[in-house]
Design a protein around this motif. Sequence first.
Motif, PDB file in Angstrom:
ATOM      1  N   LYS A  73       6.940  32.841  -0.271  1.00  0.00           N
ATOM      2  CA  LYS A  73       6.789  33.102  -1.704  1.00  0.00           C
ATOM      3  C   LYS A  73       5.741  34.200  -1.952  1.00  0.00           C
ATOM      4  CE  LYS A  73       7.078  32.430  -6.101  1.00  0.00           C
ATOM      5  NZ  LYS A  73       8.304  32.884  -6.790  1.00  0.00           N
ATOM      6  N   ARG A 117       7.197  32.696 -11.849  1.00  0.00           N
ATOM      7  CA  ARG A 117       6.960  34.012 -11.239  1.00  0.00           C
ATOM      8  C   ARG A 117       6.412  33.864  -9.823  1.00  0.00           C
ATOM      9  NH1 ARG A 117       4.862  37.976 -16.036  1.00  0.00           N
ATOM     10  NH2 ARG A 117       6.761  37.965 -17.272  1.00  0.00           N
ATOM     11  N   LYS A 226       9.934  45.663  -1.450  1.00  0.00           N
ATOM     12  CA  LYS A 226      11.142  45.049  -2.003  1.00  0.00           C
ATOM     13  C   LYS A 226      11.372  45.677  -3.370  1.00  0.00           C
ATOM     14  CE  LYS A 226      13.261  40.573  -2.781  1.00  0.00           C
ATOM     15  NZ  LYS A 226      13.112  39.154  -2.454  1.00  0.00           N
ATOM     16  N   ASN A 254      16.084  43.712  -5.600  1.00  0.00           N
ATOM     17  CA  ASN A 254      15.850  42.414  -6.236  1.00  0.00           C
ATOM     18  C   ASN A 254      16.699  42.244  -7.509  1.00  0.00           C
ATOM     19  OD1 ASN A 254      14.711  39.884  -6.780  1.00  0.00           O
ATOM     20  ND2 ASN A 254      12.657  40.548  -6.198  1.00  0.00           N
ATOM     21  N   ARG A 255      16.671  41.060  -8.090  1.00  0.00           N
ATOM     22  CA  ARG A 255      17.647  40.665  -9.115  1.00  0.00           C
ATOM     23  C   ARG A 255      17.612  41.546 -10.363  1.00  0.00           C
ATOM     24  NH1 ARG A 255      18.145  34.470 -10.007  1.00  0.00           N
ATOM     25  NH2 ARG A 255      16.009  34.543 -10.823  1.00  0.00           N
ATOM     26  N   GLN A 315      18.594  39.128   3.279  1.00  0.00           N
ATOM     27  CA  GLN A 315      17.772  37.978   2.877  1.00  0.00           C
ATOM     28  C   GLN A 315      18.366  37.353   1.625  1.00  0.00           C
ATOM     29  OE1 GLN A 315      14.014  39.445   0.624  1.00  0.00           O
ATOM     30  NE2 GLN A 315      13.736  40.176   2.706  1.00  0.00           N
ATOM     31  N   LEU A 316      18.560  36.027   1.689  1.00  0.00           N
ATOM     32  CA  LEU A 316      19.260  35.293   0.639  1.00  0.00           C
ATOM     33  C   LEU A 316      18.317  34.307  -0.036  1.00  0.00           C
ATOM     34  CD1 LEU A 316      21.197  35.811   3.161  1.00  0.00           C
ATOM     35  CD2 LEU A 316      22.521  33.896   2.352  1.00  0.00           C
ATOM     36  N   HIS A 317      18.638  33.998  -1.264  1.00  0.00           N
ATOM     37  CA  HIS A 317      17.963  32.887  -1.935  1.00  0.00           C
ATOM     38  C   HIS A 317      19.003  31.941  -2.530  1.00  0.00           C
ATOM     39  CE1 HIS A 317      15.536  30.599  -4.742  1.00  0.00           C
ATOM     40  NE2 HIS A 317      14.440  31.091  -4.200  1.00  0.00           N
TER      41      HIS A 317
HETATM   42  C1  LIG Z   1      14.016  31.185  -8.302  1.00  0.00           C
HETATM   43  C2  LIG Z   1      13.787  32.482  -7.599  1.00  0.00           C
HETATM   44  C3  LIG Z   1      12.489  32.879  -7.279  1.00  0.00           C
HETATM   45  C4  LIG Z   1      12.267  34.080  -6.612  1.00  0.00           C
HETATM   46  N1  LIG Z   1      10.980  34.456  -6.319  1.00  0.00           N
HETATM   47  C5  LIG Z   1      10.754  35.614  -5.641  1.00  0.00           C
HETATM   48  C6  LIG Z   1       9.445  36.001  -5.271  1.00  0.00           C
HETATM   49  O1  LIG Z   1       8.460  35.319  -5.548  1.00  0.00           O
HETATM   50  N2  LIG Z   1       9.291  37.172  -4.602  1.00  0.00           N
HETATM   51  C7  LIG Z   1      10.343  37.965  -4.252  1.00  0.00           C
HETATM   52  O2  LIG Z   1      10.147  39.004  -3.611  1.00  0.00           O
HETATM   53  N3  LIG Z   1      11.607  37.612  -4.578  1.00  0.00           N
HETATM   54  C8  LIG Z   1      11.838  36.467  -5.260  1.00  0.00           C
HETATM   55  N4  LIG Z   1      13.123  36.104  -5.576  1.00  0.00           N
HETATM   56  C9  LIG Z   1      14.237  37.002  -5.202  1.00  0.00           C
HETATM   57  C10 LIG Z   1      14.987  36.508  -3.960  1.00  0.00           C
HETATM   58  O3  LIG Z   1      14.178  36.526  -2.804  1.00  0.00           O
HETATM   59  C11 LIG Z   1      16.232  37.361  -3.695  1.00  0.00           C
HETATM   60  O4  LIG Z   1      15.850  38.634  -3.222  1.00  0.00           O
HETATM   61  C12 LIG Z   1      17.098  37.545  -4.919  1.00  0.00           C
HETATM   62  O5  LIG Z   1      17.259  36.313  -5.609  1.00  0.00           O
HETATM   63  C13 LIG Z   1      18.489  38.082  -4.566  1.00  0.00           C
HETATM   64  O6  LIG Z   1      19.132  37.277  -3.621  1.00  0.00           O
HETATM   65  P1  LIG Z   1      20.167  36.094  -4.000  1.00  0.00           P
HETATM   66  O7  LIG Z   1      21.223  36.683  -4.857  1.00  0.00           O
HETATM   67  O8  LIG Z   1      20.661  35.626  -2.666  1.00  0.00           O
HETATM   68  O9  LIG Z   1      19.380  35.041  -4.725  1.00  0.00           O
HETATM   69  C14 LIG Z   1      13.365  34.902  -6.249  1.00  0.00           C
HETATM   70  C15 LIG Z   1      14.656  34.487  -6.562  1.00  0.00           C
HETATM   71  C16 LIG Z   1      14.878  33.312  -7.220  1.00  0.00           C
HETATM   72  C17 LIG Z   1      16.289  32.916  -7.537  1.00  0.00           C
END
Ligand SMILES: Cc1cc2nc3c(=O)[nH]c(=O)nc-3n(C[C@H](O)[C@H](O)[C@H](O)COP(=O)(O)O)c2cc1C
Length: 406
Positions: A73, A117, A226, A254-255, A315-317
């Motif tokens: 995190k 955050r 990132k 990132n998103r 890298q996935l979340h």
């Molecule tokens: C709930 C949540 C919290 C996240 N927190 C962080 C964070 O603290 N730092 C970061 O670099 N990315 C964070 N991300 C981004 C994820 O690491 C990832 O790069 C992004 O969600 C895109 O991948 P995904 O579509 O597989 O979720 C977060 C994503 C989610 C959904």
Amino acid sequence: MRARLERDFERFKRELPSDVAGYIRGAYRIDLTARYLGRTLPHPVGKGSGQLSLSLEQLETDRAAGLAFVVLKTVIAEDPAGERSMGAWAVHETRMKVEPRRSASDREGWTVTWKGRGWDRSFDEYLALVRAAADYSRSGEIVAVPSVKYHLPRLGEPFRTEEYRYTTQRLSQAWGDEELPLEKDFSPTLAGDELAEERSQILRWLREVPGHVRAVAPAPVRLALKLMNARFDDAFQLEMLQAAGSADALVVFNRLWDPEQGVAFGGYDLSDRNLRVLEEARQSGLSTPPLVGTGNVSTGRLILDYARLGCESVQLHTFFQLPLSEYPATDGSRPQRALHALLFEPRDGLIACMLDLEGEGLLERRDGELKFLDLPKTVAASPRRDKGHKGHKETHSSFPPREEHN
Ligand SMILES: Cc1cc2nc3c(=O)[nH]c(=O)nc-3n(C[C@H](O)[C@H](O)[C@H](O)COP(=O)(O)O)c2cc1C
């Protein structure tokens, strides 16, 4: 091979082999060797920074599941007095909602809606996690890397060096004697913040942050930036890629930010945009640091799409957070079930997709093996144009990939 894949998909629903990459290499002659921040990985699937990498228990589950790497995190940087210029990012919020999301291209994917955050506990607690991450990384079983959000000044303002120095030094001490691997997060909430309203301000951060981190670090640092999806057009994403050329790796991207709802989101809108920009980068012959894909990686086919455009790992979340009924596996932790689907799914898994490319004559065996890191060769590269991207280091990937890359 196809019959074997069907059988493996079924029998691994209960449990994956302990060395899954070794198994795939032996059974299919597919070498999934990947890379993240200069480290060689047995396969490309890792976990992105977020709520799923906050604790030792989560790290242990990921190691046992066989993930190749995990990013902890994001912690908010502080100075010796505990002052945090990005303190607005240390929000405590536990409620997350995992929901389906239909994209503009009319495909249904998943997104996690969350108003929190960065890391919301003390820096000392974070450092304890970093020490454990370093031990895991040394053991060779999984690579686990910290992530930071450092001060980002407005144009004309200086960087707060003390915050950079104190945070980097403490992370480096916690990591130990070896080179510190580190991600610097530019998050979607930052993209939505008034701080990120000006293009030149963002480009300055990307150009200057790596130098500020390296200047204060007591030992060498290997730094990934990132990158965010800024609120501007695709051309600006390319400018960002170019500006970030002094980083050791770039995590892309990132998103997305939804200004109406005030939340970040993912799903196919995210992967469509990311892949489109990476394709444009490739078409324009842009040279970048090594890339790591992120955004809606929910099938092996999407891993393949990112890899063909130059990503050396993903890298996935979100895909680690779905309802259990969404995974074909019947047992195991979520990361384990996710790996099973991503690798073995008979139509859209990574093995099936690499065999497809071989069948189409696009991917060739070398020494009898299909190689994950050869995937960028399967997309016809446009002639290299000199767009004046100067000053890149030797380690940068380029299109088409150079031989030492393979
Ligand atoms: C709930 C949540 C919290 C996240 N927190 C962080 C964070 O603290 N730092 C970061 O670099 N990315 C964070 N991300 C981004 C994820 O690491 C990832 O790069 C992004 O969600 C895109 O991948 P995904 O579509 O597989 O979720 C977060 C994503 C989610 C959904």
